[in-house]
Design an enzyme around this catalytic site. Sequence first.
Site, mmCIF file in Angstrom:
data_model
loop_
_atom_site.group_PDB
_atom_site.id
_atom_site.type_symbol
_atom_site.label_atom_id
_atom_site.label_comp_id
_atom_site.label_asym_id
_atom_site.label_seq_id
_atom_site.Cartn_x
_atom_site.Cartn_y
_atom_site.Cartn_z
ATOM 1 N NE ARG A 176 -28.009 12.909 16.036
ATOM 2 C CZ ARG A 176 -28.336 14.189 15.900
ATOM 3 N NH1 ARG A 176 -27.379 15.120 15.862
ATOM 4 N NH2 ARG A 176 -29.586 14.572 15.827
ATOM 5 C CB SER A 226 -33.239 8.816 17.311
ATOM 6 O OG SER A 226 -33.152 8.739 15.910
ATOM 7 C CD GLU A 296 -29.166 9.450 16.687
ATOM 8 O OE1 GLU A 296 -29.639 9.952 17.726
ATOM 9 O OE2 GLU A 296 -29.537 9.783 15.545
#
Length: 307
Positions: A176, A226, A296
């Site tokens: 990420r 998410s 995230e």
Amino acid sequence: MINKDIYQALQQLIPNEKIKVDEPLKRYTYTKTGGNADFYITPTKNVEVQAVVKYAYQNEIPVTYLGNGSNIIIREGGIRGIVISLLSLDHIEVSDDAIIAGSGAAIIDVSRVARDYALTGLEFACGIPGSIGGAVYMNAGAYGGEVKDCIDYALCVNEQGSLVKLTTKELELDYRNSIIQKEHLVVLEAAFTLAPGKMTEIQAKMDDLTERRESKQPLEYPSCGSVFQRPPGHFAGKLIQDSNLQGHRIGGVEVSTKHAGFMVNVDNGTATDYENLIHYVQKTVKEKFGIELNREVRIIGEHPKES
């Protein structure tokens, strides 16, 4: 107060129909929340992006980029300066075993084009709701695959409006994360190198991943996807579930009862509701397990003014 000088300058750089003033951003986010942008522009050419970015840099005007708004929360106070939507940079081209896609192309669509040409390597992306630009920005991944596995290069623009072409190695793709985040670049297009495969096998894998996603994720509600990164050695959703937080609600936003890693807008929730619930979940998990949950999802924009 909208600056007329900025508006007039933008009209010299990009067609007037691509400029919107005081534009509500909740129209462009999956959460259906967010305040207004001073200026919201929708370029269709790389040179238009470069021209606007260069002007903004020279005049110290903040610039914010938006893809399809799937993994972002925009506060109700909105965004000052210029918001550049990259969604119209959505070309997809196939050449032998390579695909070149514009920043605004949906990565789902790119994975489908790969399937149609019997190219394997992007099946993991068949359910990721982001754009190519956002996917490269955060090295998006799912079900064991990630952008890092198949990207060849990304063409970006820097803060000064100049083009920068980065190879896979130069992108420094990690979980990420990428050099794009660190250097404040924005992706204009990306190229992926895939492998020849069998269309029936590619479709079967995509069908399996789609079924798994639909059975586990709360796709029936607006959400930001998410919310948290995966802590080393743990799963964020499991930690949240074991903290008895599923169904916990602040305002109109709640921790999904279907998948604890998601927060859904069930009753006209606001960005403030999302942000407060995120902080509450982080605090609760930290107190119970001693583990920090890192976001995230990106949170941007100004806090709403108190009335």
